[in-house]
Design a protein around this motif. Structure first.
Motif, PDB file in Angstrom:
ATOM      1  N   ASP A  14      67.345  65.367  24.175  1.00 25.44           N
ATOM      2  CA  ASP A  14      66.020  64.989  24.250  1.00 25.44           C
ATOM      3  C   ASP A  14      65.038  65.557  23.525  1.00 25.44           C
ATOM      4  O   ASP A  14      63.958  65.192  23.084  1.00 25.44           O
ATOM      5  CB  ASP A  14      65.530  64.774  25.670  1.00 25.44           C
ATOM      6  CG  ASP A  14      65.949  63.503  26.545  1.00 25.44           C
ATOM      7  OD1 ASP A  14      66.963  62.684  25.842  1.00 25.44           O
ATOM      8  OD2 ASP A  14      65.683  63.409  27.589  1.00 25.44           O
ATOM      9  N   ARG A  15      65.331  66.885  23.311  1.00 24.39           N
ATOM     10  CA  ARG A  15      64.451  67.680  22.332  1.00 24.39           C
ATOM     11  C   ARG A  15      64.868  67.776  20.824  1.00 24.39           C
ATOM     12  O   ARG A  15      64.027  67.858  20.122  1.00 24.39           O
ATOM     13  CB  ARG A  15      64.125  69.079  23.037  1.00 24.39           C
ATOM     14  CG  ARG A  15      63.588  69.042  24.078  1.00 24.39           C
ATOM     15  CD  ARG A  15      62.463  70.042  24.604  1.00 24.39           C
ATOM     16  NE  ARG A  15      62.947  71.602  24.006  1.00 24.39           N
ATOM     17  CZ  ARG A  15      63.459  72.573  24.480  1.00 24.39           C
ATOM     18  NH1 ARG A  15      63.643  72.544  25.979  1.00 24.39           N
ATOM     19  NH2 ARG A  15      63.704  73.618  23.900  1.00 24.39           N
ATOM     20  N   ALA A  16      66.071  67.910  20.860  1.00 22.83           N
ATOM     21  CA  ALA A  16      66.712  68.182  19.452  1.00 22.83           C
ATOM     22  C   ALA A  16      66.470  66.995  18.578  1.00 22.83           C
ATOM     23  O   ALA A  16      66.367  67.004  17.507  1.00 22.83           O
ATOM     24  CB  ALA A  16      68.170  68.587  19.509  1.00 22.83           C
ATOM     25  N   ASP A  45      65.698  54.855  23.756  1.00 21.56           N
ATOM     26  CA  ASP A  45      64.778  54.113  23.135  1.00 21.56           C
ATOM     27  C   ASP A  45      63.373  54.288  24.094  1.00 21.56           C
ATOM     28  O   ASP A  45      62.484  54.447  23.376  1.00 21.56           O
ATOM     29  CB  ASP A  45      65.200  52.559  23.723  1.00 21.56           C
ATOM     30  CG  ASP A  45      64.166  51.571  23.210  1.00 21.56           C
ATOM     31  OD1 ASP A  45      63.554  51.861  22.234  1.00 21.56           O
ATOM     32  OD2 ASP A  45      64.200  50.497  23.904  1.00 21.56           O
ATOM     33  N   ARG A  46      63.372  54.467  25.237  1.00 21.64           N
ATOM     34  CA  ARG A  46      62.112  54.997  26.139  1.00 21.64           C
ATOM     35  C   ARG A  46      61.803  56.265  25.689  1.00 21.64           C
ATOM     36  O   ARG A  46      60.426  56.415  25.410  1.00 21.64           O
ATOM     37  CB  ARG A  46      62.408  54.905  27.672  1.00 21.64           C
ATOM     38  CG  ARG A  46      62.637  53.550  28.013  1.00 21.64           C
ATOM     39  CD  ARG A  46      62.686  53.682  29.614  1.00 21.64           C
ATOM     40  NE  ARG A  46      63.507  54.419  30.220  1.00 21.64           N
ATOM     41  CZ  ARG A  46      64.977  54.178  30.383  1.00 21.64           C
ATOM     42  NH1 ARG A  46      65.408  52.846  30.044  1.00 21.64           N
ATOM     43  NH2 ARG A  46      65.787  54.836  31.001  1.00 21.64           N
ATOM     44  N   TYR A  51      58.173  61.090  23.743  1.00 21.66           N
ATOM     45  CA  TYR A  51      58.691  62.603  24.159  1.00 21.66           C
ATOM     46  C   TYR A  51      57.534  63.801  23.645  1.00 21.66           C
ATOM     47  O   TYR A  51      57.767  64.752  24.503  1.00 21.66           O
ATOM     48  CB  TYR A  51      59.698  62.987  22.885  1.00 21.66           C
ATOM     49  CG  TYR A  51      59.475  62.793  21.677  1.00 21.66           C
ATOM     50  CD1 TYR A  51      59.133  63.991  21.040  1.00 21.66           C
ATOM     51  CD2 TYR A  51      59.441  61.750  20.878  1.00 21.66           C
ATOM     52  CE1 TYR A  51      58.787  64.416  19.837  1.00 21.66           C
ATOM     53  CE2 TYR A  51      59.051  61.927  19.423  1.00 21.66           C
ATOM     54  CZ  TYR A  51      58.894  63.315  18.830  1.00 21.66           C
ATOM     55  OH  TYR A  51      58.566  63.188  17.695  1.00 21.66           O
ATOM     56  N   THR A  52      56.496  63.655  23.180  1.00 21.76           N
ATOM     57  CA  THR A  52      55.293  64.328  23.240  1.00 21.76           C
ATOM     58  C   THR A  52      54.152  63.238  23.382  1.00 21.76           C
ATOM     59  O   THR A  52      54.255  62.400  22.870  1.00 21.76           O
ATOM     60  CB  THR A  52      55.058  65.251  22.163  1.00 21.76           C
ATOM     61  OG1 THR A  52      54.889  64.521  20.781  1.00 21.76           O
ATOM     62  CG2 THR A  52      56.271  66.326  21.935  1.00 21.76           C
ATOM     63  N   HIS A  59      61.041  52.954  16.088  1.00 21.20           N
ATOM     64  CA  HIS A  59      62.520  52.605  16.316  1.00 21.20           C
ATOM     65  C   HIS A  59      62.611  51.384  17.149  1.00 21.20           C
ATOM     66  O   HIS A  59      61.562  50.688  17.563  1.00 21.20           O
ATOM     67  CB  HIS A  59      63.215  53.833  17.057  1.00 21.20           C
ATOM     68  CG  HIS A  59      62.715  53.791  18.312  1.00 21.20           C
ATOM     69  ND1 HIS A  59      61.259  54.172  18.839  1.00 21.20           N
ATOM     70  CD2 HIS A  59      63.470  53.423  19.611  1.00 21.20           C
ATOM     71  CE1 HIS A  59      61.360  54.351  20.113  1.00 21.20           C
ATOM     72  NE2 HIS A  59      62.348  53.870  20.637  1.00 21.20           N
ATOM     73  N   ALA A  60      63.778  51.094  17.046  1.00 20.29           N
ATOM     74  CA  ALA A  60      64.213  49.979  18.033  1.00 20.29           C
ATOM     75  C   ALA A  60      65.777  50.175  18.410  1.00 20.29           C
ATOM     76  O   ALA A  60      66.596  50.629  17.932  1.00 20.29           O
ATOM     77  CB  ALA A  60      63.804  48.823  17.385  1.00 20.29           C
ATOM     78  N   GLU A  61      66.155  49.342  19.520  1.00 18.38           N
ATOM     79  CA  GLU A  61      67.751  49.122  19.870  1.00 18.38           C
ATOM     80  C   GLU A  61      68.090  47.870  18.928  1.00 18.38           C
ATOM     81  O   GLU A  61      67.302  47.155  18.664  1.00 18.38           O
ATOM     82  CB  GLU A  61      67.736  48.928  21.195  1.00 18.38           C
ATOM     83  CG  GLU A  61      67.647  49.902  21.989  1.00 18.38           C
ATOM     84  CD  GLU A  61      68.390  49.937  23.531  1.00 18.38           C
ATOM     85  OE1 GLU A  61      69.688  49.943  23.542  1.00 18.38           O
ATOM     86  OE2 GLU A  61      67.677  49.725  24.337  1.00 18.38           O
TER      87      GLU A  61
END
Length: 146
Positions: A14-16, A45-46, A51-52, A59-61
């Motif tokens: 999740d961070r990398a 996706d979420r 993330y910050t 992006h998209a799935e």
């Protein structure tokens, strides 16, 4: 073709992943993120939206009407509907399809280390493939180990 092996120890995916994705998109590139696990794809996706607090990674799935326009596409297979030349294998599973891209990022944790070692060895000596292994040092910074 370059293959970067990222052994996730101190820093989770999740961070990398967002940091690498940011660099690719900032450079005008596109990224295909591949996971065979539907729950992981939905989570990413979420996560990539928030993330910050100041982040924004478009992006998209896969499977939407605008797949070809997405800088980052999250998919179950290595089919780059967005024309990506970079691929991130995020479920710890190496796929030889990744060799069709300019650069592959193979993320794995301790549960998949044996599989990653087998992939590393299988790629040894193959023409046109540069392998790099990244591990985390004491301060959590990524260091190239091989």
């Amino acid at each position: 073709m370059q293959v970067d092996f990222y052994h996730l120890t101190a820093t989770p995916l999740d961070r990398a992943l967002p940091r690498i994705a940011e660099r690719i998109v900032a450079g005008g590139g596109r990224l295909l993120v591949v996971s065979g696990a539907e729950d992981q794809r939905r989570h990413l996706d979420r996560h990539l939206w928030a993330y910050t607090p100041e982040s924004f990674l478009p992006h998209a799935e896969t499977g939407g009407p605008d797949d070809a326009d997405q800088p980052i596409l999250i998919a179950a297979t290595s089919d780059a509907a967005n024309g990506a030349r970079h691929i991130a294998l995020v479920d710890g599973v190496w796929r030889d399809d990744a060799l069709a891209f300019d650069r592959a990022f193979h993320f794995f944790d301790d549960d998949r280390i044996q599989d990653a070692r087998l992939a590393w060895k299988a790629l040894a000596g193959r023409d046109g493939i540069e392998r790099r292994y990244w591990k985390q040092g004491d301060g959590g910074r990524w260091e190239q180990a091989a």
